[in-house]
Motif scaffolding. Structure first.
Motif, PDB file in Angstrom:
ATOM      1  N   ILE A 160       4.115 -15.348 -34.335  1.00 22.12           N
ATOM      2  CA  ILE A 160       4.151 -16.794 -34.164  1.00 22.12           C
ATOM      3  C   ILE A 160       5.534 -17.122 -33.606  1.00 22.12           C
ATOM      4  CG2 ILE A 160       4.063 -19.020 -35.350  1.00 22.12           C
ATOM      5  CD1 ILE A 160       2.358 -17.619 -37.507  1.00 22.12           C
ATOM      6  N   VAL A 161       5.594 -18.032 -32.650  1.00 20.52           N
ATOM      7  CA  VAL A 161       6.867 -18.331 -31.999  1.00 20.52           C
ATOM      8  C   VAL A 161       7.949 -18.672 -33.017  1.00 20.52           C
ATOM      9  CG1 VAL A 161       8.052 -19.959 -30.473  1.00 20.52           C
ATOM     10  CG2 VAL A 161       5.858 -18.997 -29.789  1.00 20.52           C
ATOM     11  N   GLY A 162       7.581 -19.400 -34.061  1.00 18.93           N
ATOM     12  CA  GLY A 162       8.562 -19.784 -35.072  1.00 18.93           C
ATOM     13  C   GLY A 162       9.170 -18.609 -35.814  1.00 18.93           C
ATOM     14  N   GLU A 163       8.475 -17.459 -35.769  1.00 18.06           N
ATOM     15  CA  GLU A 163       9.007 -16.265 -36.427  1.00 18.06           C
ATOM     16  C   GLU A 163      10.154 -15.628 -35.642  1.00 18.06           C
ATOM     17  OE1 GLU A 163       5.946 -13.587 -38.581  1.00 18.06           O
ATOM     18  OE2 GLU A 163       4.900 -14.346 -36.805  1.00 18.06           O
ATOM     19  N   MET A 164      10.192 -15.857 -34.344  1.00 14.98           N
ATOM     20  CA  MET A 164      11.125 -15.119 -33.496  1.00 14.98           C
ATOM     21  C   MET A 164      12.589 -15.394 -33.853  1.00 14.98           C
ATOM     22  SD  MET A 164       8.871 -15.534 -30.005  1.00 14.98           S
ATOM     23  CE  MET A 164       9.989 -14.709 -28.876  1.00 14.98           C
ATOM     24  N   LEU A 249      16.850 -21.617 -27.825  1.00 18.32           N
ATOM     25  CA  LEU A 249      16.397 -21.004 -26.575  1.00 18.32           C
ATOM     26  C   LEU A 249      15.245 -20.032 -26.826  1.00 18.32           C
ATOM     27  CD1 LEU A 249      19.823 -20.278 -24.841  1.00 18.32           C
ATOM     28  CD2 LEU A 249      18.019 -21.768 -23.965  1.00 18.32           C
ATOM     29  N   ILE A 250      15.337 -19.266 -27.897  1.00 14.99           N
ATOM     30  CA  ILE A 250      14.286 -18.312 -28.227  1.00 14.99           C
ATOM     31  C   ILE A 250      12.957 -19.043 -28.419  1.00 14.99           C
ATOM     32  CG2 ILE A 250      13.473 -16.704 -29.998  1.00 14.99           C
ATOM     33  CD1 ILE A 250      16.482 -15.999 -30.447  1.00 14.99           C
ATOM     34  N   GLU A 251      12.990 -20.170 -29.122  1.00 20.18           N
ATOM     35  CA  GLU A 251      11.764 -20.937 -29.327  1.00 20.18           C
ATOM     36  C   GLU A 251      11.248 -21.517 -28.017  1.00 20.18           C
ATOM     37  OE1 GLU A 251      11.171 -23.618 -32.450  1.00 20.18           O
ATOM     38  OE2 GLU A 251      12.266 -22.494 -33.961  1.00 20.18           O
ATOM     39  N   HIS A 252      12.166 -22.031 -27.176  1.00 25.68           N
ATOM     40  CA  HIS A 252      11.751 -22.609 -25.892  1.00 25.68           C
ATOM     41  C   HIS A 252      11.064 -21.550 -25.039  1.00 25.68           C
ATOM     42  CE1 HIS A 252      12.094 -25.117 -22.202  1.00 25.68           C
ATOM     43  NE2 HIS A 252      12.213 -23.934 -21.624  1.00 25.68           N
ATOM     44  N   ILE A 253      11.706 -20.405 -24.907  1.00 22.59           N
ATOM     45  CA  ILE A 253      11.139 -19.337 -24.083  1.00 22.59           C
ATOM     46  C   ILE A 253       9.852 -18.804 -24.710  1.00 22.59           C
ATOM     47  CG2 ILE A 253      11.537 -16.999 -23.198  1.00 22.59           C
ATOM     48  CD1 ILE A 253      14.537 -17.770 -22.999  1.00 22.59           C
ATOM     49  N   VAL A 255       7.644 -20.463 -26.387  1.00 25.66           N
ATOM     50  CA  VAL A 255       6.559 -21.413 -26.149  1.00 25.66           C
ATOM     51  C   VAL A 255       6.155 -21.448 -24.689  1.00 25.66           C
ATOM     52  CG1 VAL A 255       5.928 -23.861 -26.173  1.00 25.66           C
ATOM     53  CG2 VAL A 255       7.111 -22.852 -28.136  1.00 25.66           C
ATOM     54  N   HIS A 256       7.153 -21.547 -23.783  1.00 25.41           N
ATOM     55  CA  HIS A 256       6.875 -21.804 -22.372  1.00 25.41           C
ATOM     56  C   HIS A 256       6.823 -20.546 -21.509  1.00 25.41           C
ATOM     57  CE1 HIS A 256       7.335 -26.110 -23.066  1.00 25.41           C
ATOM     58  NE2 HIS A 256       8.440 -25.849 -23.725  1.00 25.41           N
ATOM     59  N   GLY A 257       7.441 -19.469 -21.953  1.00 23.47           N
ATOM     60  CA  GLY A 257       7.491 -18.273 -21.123  1.00 23.47           C
ATOM     61  C   GLY A 257       8.458 -18.379 -19.967  1.00 23.47           C
ATOM     62  N   THR A 258       9.267 -19.434 -19.941  1.00 25.24           N
ATOM     63  CA  THR A 258      10.253 -19.657 -18.883  1.00 25.24           C
ATOM     64  C   THR A 258      11.562 -20.108 -19.512  1.00 25.24           C
ATOM     65  OG1 THR A 258       9.585 -21.976 -18.625  1.00 25.24           O
ATOM     66  CG2 THR A 258       8.499 -20.364 -17.211  1.00 25.24           C
ATOM     67  N   PRO A 259      12.679 -19.873 -18.814  1.00 20.71           N
ATOM     68  CA  PRO A 259      13.959 -20.350 -19.323  1.00 20.71           C
ATOM     69  C   PRO A 259      14.096 -21.854 -19.126  1.00 20.71           C
ATOM     70  CG  PRO A 259      14.270 -19.335 -17.181  1.00 20.71           C
ATOM     71  CD  PRO A 259      12.829 -19.120 -17.561  1.00 20.71           C
ATOM     72  N   PRO A 260      15.088 -22.480 -19.744  1.00 17.98           N
ATOM     73  CA  PRO A 260      15.315 -23.914 -19.529  1.00 17.98           C
ATOM     74  C   PRO A 260      15.823 -24.154 -18.114  1.00 17.98           C
ATOM     75  CG  PRO A 260      17.120 -22.979 -20.771  1.00 17.98           C
ATOM     76  CD  PRO A 260      16.078 -21.893 -20.661  1.00 17.98           C
ATOM     77  N   HIS A 261      15.775 -25.406 -17.680  1.00 16.62           N
ATOM     78  CA  HIS A 261      16.227 -25.743 -16.331  1.00 16.62           C
ATOM     79  C   HIS A 261      17.740 -25.909 -16.254  1.00 16.62           C
ATOM     80  CE1 HIS A 261      12.131 -26.119 -15.055  1.00 16.62           C
ATOM     81  NE2 HIS A 261      11.884 -27.084 -15.916  1.00 16.62           N
ATOM     82  N   GLN A 262      18.385 -26.090 -17.377  1.00 16.54           N
ATOM     83  CA  GLN A 262      19.831 -26.267 -17.390  1.00 16.54           C
ATOM     84  C   GLN A 262      20.487 -25.148 -18.189  1.00 16.54           C
ATOM     85  OE1 GLN A 262      20.346 -30.229 -19.007  1.00 16.54           O
ATOM     86  NE2 GLN A 262      20.295 -31.147 -16.982  1.00 16.54           N
ATOM     87  N   ASP A 263      21.745 -24.888 -17.840  1.00 18.74           N
ATOM     88  CA  ASP A 263      22.552 -23.884 -18.553  1.00 18.74           C
ATOM     89  C   ASP A 263      21.849 -22.526 -18.559  1.00 18.74           C
ATOM     90  OD1 ASP A 263      24.305 -25.932 -18.973  1.00 18.74           O
ATOM     91  OD2 ASP A 263      23.720 -26.284 -21.049  1.00 18.74           O
ATOM     92  N   TRP A 264      21.343 -22.166 -17.395  1.00 21.73           N
ATOM     93  CA  TRP A 264      20.699 -20.857 -17.230  1.00 21.73           C
ATOM     94  C   TRP A 264      21.091 -20.303 -15.867  1.00 21.73           C
ATOM     95  CZ3 TRP A 264      18.001 -18.022 -20.720  1.00 21.73           C
ATOM     96  CH2 TRP A 264      17.370 -16.869 -20.254  1.00 21.73           C
ATOM     97  N   GLN A 265      21.437 -19.040 -15.818  1.00 20.77           N
ATOM     98  CA  GLN A 265      21.866 -18.412 -14.574  1.00 20.77           C
ATOM     99  C   GLN A 265      20.892 -17.309 -14.182  1.00 20.77           C
ATOM    100  OE1 GLN A 265      26.092 -17.455 -13.889  1.00 20.77           O
ATOM    101  NE2 GLN A 265      25.451 -15.349 -13.539  1.00 20.77           N
ATOM    102  N   THR A 266      20.381 -17.388 -12.941  1.00 23.14           N
ATOM    103  CA  THR A 266      19.539 -16.325 -12.423  1.00 23.14           C
ATOM    104  C   THR A 266      20.415 -15.196 -11.926  1.00 23.14           C
ATOM    105  OG1 THR A 266      17.861 -17.947 -11.756  1.00 23.14           O
ATOM    106  CG2 THR A 266      17.766 -15.766 -10.730  1.00 23.14           C
TER     107      THR A 266
END
Length: 268
Positions: A160-164, A249-253, A255-266
């Motif tokens: 479950i995402v909340g476990e991560m 961030l762990i929860e965001h990723i 849930v969405h499978g993608t990084p956030p749009h801000q404060d993220w470097q490719t």
């Protein structure tokens, strides 16, 4: 009948859209200049700054000097989705385009939803096609297929995402400072911490793209990041985030499978 373009300080919407296309990388300087020539041909009484813009032949110089040249900052009234769609055009047209604020998949997804931006781009730049970006489309479809995560090496137990975040907390308290999660869509989420800050990295195995969370205002560096092989690393604080941020961030990723749009470097 000549077209009326909105290019004045009082109403600069059209100039703003063309300039936004240039700034995001959706068009080159030469293509933006070509649009300016088109406006000159269509307009009998044009503001003198259009000639000044045409005479700037360096992209970086234009970005630095645009306000001085024009007298105001050209900008279209675009919402966030439309701005992302322009990034999608840039990714689709120029294979080397990079923007750390948005992933290729997210930009392409925005472009697919922004019919008005595609129509407007075709109207402004009728000779420029937007190629179909198969790589971006595949990446986005994989992001949407994320169904579950597991701790690396334990794929038989879906999390479950909340476990991560809780798992990372427990492992950190036990002295295990490196944690790796995997997802069915070929995503790998790696967290390495020193107990106070964390390096949060996301890799898509399908196309080799990857990136990490950043703390843009942080300075200095911190040691104590212990890898699974026993190696201890030191990272710039700019490239790590405080643990509470890492947990979010762990929860965001998750849930969405993608990084956030801000404060993220490719990274690649």
């Amino acid at each position: 009948m000549a077209r009326t373009w909105r290019i004045t300080r009082e109403d600069g919407e059209d100039l703003g859209f063309a300039y936004d296309c240039f700034v995001t990388g959706a068009v080159s300087l030469e293509e933006f200049t070509g649009w300016l020539y088109r406006v000159l041909q269509d307009t009998d009484d044009f503001p003198p700054f259009l000639i000044d813009l045409i005479n700037v032949d360096d992209a970086d110089e234009l970005r630095r000097r645009v306000i001085n040249v024009v007298g105001f900052l050209p900008s279209a009234d675009l919402d966030r989705m439309q701005e992302r769609a322009l990034e999608g055009i840039a990714y689709a047209r120029f294979p080397d385009h990079r923007d750390d604020s948005i992933t290729r998949g997210d930009a392409f997804a925005a472009l697919q939803q922004a019919d008005e931006v595609r129509r407007r781009f075709a109207d402004f730049f009728p000779g420029l096609a937007i190629p179909h970006d198969e790589r971006a489309q595949n990446g986005q479809s994989q992001q949407r297929r994320v169904r579950h995560w597991w701790l690396a090496g334990s794929s038989e137990r879906a999390l479950i995402v909340g476990e991560m975040p809780a798992i990372v907390r427990e492992r950190t308290a036990a002295g295990q400072l490196s944690t790796c999660f995997e997802a069915n869509a070929g995503l790998v989420l790696q967290i390495v911490t020193n107990g106070e800050r964390a390096m949060v990295m996301l890799l898509a195995r399908s196309d080799g793209t990857g990136g990490h969370a950043i703390n843009p205002t942080a300075t200095g560096s911190s040691a104590g990041y212990l890898l699974e092989n026993g190696q201890e690393d030191e990272y710039a604080d700019h490239d790590t985030v405080p643990l509470p941020t890492a947990f979010a961030l762990i929860e965001h990723i998750g849930v969405h499978g993608t990084p956030p749009h801000q404060d993220w470097q490719t990274d690649y």
